[in-house]
Design a protein around this motif. Structure first.
Motif, PDB file in Angstrom:
ATOM      1  N   GLU A  94      68.700  43.839  51.330  1.00  0.00           N
ATOM      2  CA  GLU A  94      67.670  44.876  51.298  1.00  0.00           C
ATOM      3  C   GLU A  94      67.632  45.664  52.601  1.00  0.00           C
ATOM      4  N   ASN A  95      67.766  44.968  53.723  1.00  0.00           N
ATOM      5  CA  ASN A  95      67.705  45.637  55.020  1.00  0.00           C
ATOM      6  C   ASN A  95      68.884  46.575  55.245  1.00  0.00           C
ATOM      7  N   GLY A  97      70.104  48.248  52.822  1.00  0.00           N
ATOM      8  CA  GLY A  97      70.011  49.251  51.768  1.00  0.00           C
ATOM      9  C   GLY A  97      71.155  49.128  50.788  1.00  0.00           C
ATOM     10  N   THR A 101      70.328  50.184  43.394  1.00  0.00           N
ATOM     11  CA  THR A 101      69.134  50.651  42.670  1.00  0.00           C
ATOM     12  C   THR A 101      69.483  51.624  41.549  1.00  0.00           C
TER      13      THR A 101
END
Length: 222
Positions: A94-95, A97, A101
């Motif tokens: 997540e960090n 990116g 998504t």
């Protein structure tokens, strides 16, 4: 050193290895190399040769100065999971990116996963020596499975009696799951598969804990 500091240092190692590459690409190579390194000693014959060839292929894409960050990153993951049994690599994903998504890949927050584990694993009857299975066919980084298993441990279930089945259509998610479940010592089967079509994309992978806790015999004897 806290886990938060280790998370920052891990991200730094990814960027240090990246240089002329995207960090997302390097992260994927890192977790793939980690998974291959952990699986290789458990395999024989053609499967081991294929694993070693793929590992050499990944290594060949990097200079020595770049690849040296790969084992350092693995050591950080090991250290972090020994200190705090959590979804370390999911946080890193997540960090950076790096979650896909566009294809609907969103990782469940740890707080939500913990709540679901508290509710879903509550009141399970446990007989020592009897296997309790946890399964998630769309596991992502396996945060739900990790939190569920940790809840069982807190309730007095032996880790030797927990069997985890983690599946996902995304190969990188399977690599993350395999690495974390292996380093946490869980008996687990990681399946790269399309759960809706019921189709295997690649052979199932078994963690060291799967063999350590004699699951090949116990599953079929139950």
């Amino acid at each position: 050193m806290t886990n938060e500091e280790l998370k920052k240092l891990f991200i730094k190692e990814v960027h240090e290895a990246a240089r002329a590459r995207y960090a997302v690409e390097v992260f994927a190579d890192m977790v793939r190399a980690m998974a291959l390194a952990l699986e290789s000693p458990l395999t024989l014959g053609e499967r081991r040769k294929a694993i070693e060839a793929e590992y050499a292929q990944i290594k060949g894409r990097y200079t020595e100065d770049e690849f040296v960050h790969f084992p350092i990153a693995l050591a950080m993951v090991q250290m972090a999971l020994e200190r705090h049994r959590e979804d370390f690599l999911g946080h890193a994903l997540e960090n950076l990116g790096a979650a896909n998504t566009h294809n609907g890949q969103f990782l469940t927050p740890v707080c939500v996963s913990r709540l679901m584990a508290q509710v879903g694993c509550q009141g399970i009857e446990y007989t020592p020596g009897k296997i309790i299975s946890l399964s998630d066919p769309s596991c992502g980084s396996s945060v739900l499975l990790i939190e569920g298993a940790e809840k069982l441990l807190a309730d007095g279930v032996s880790q030797a009696d927990i069997l985890i089945q983690a599946g996902d259509i995304d190969g990188r998610a399977c690599d993350i799951s395999y690495v974390q479940l292996s380093l946490l010592g869980y008996a687990a089967v990681v399946q790269h598969m399309d759960a809706l079509a019921m189709r295997r994309i690649s052979p199932d992978r078994f963690t060291p804990g799967y063999y350590l806790h004699c699951m090949p015999l116990r599953r079929f004897a139950a």
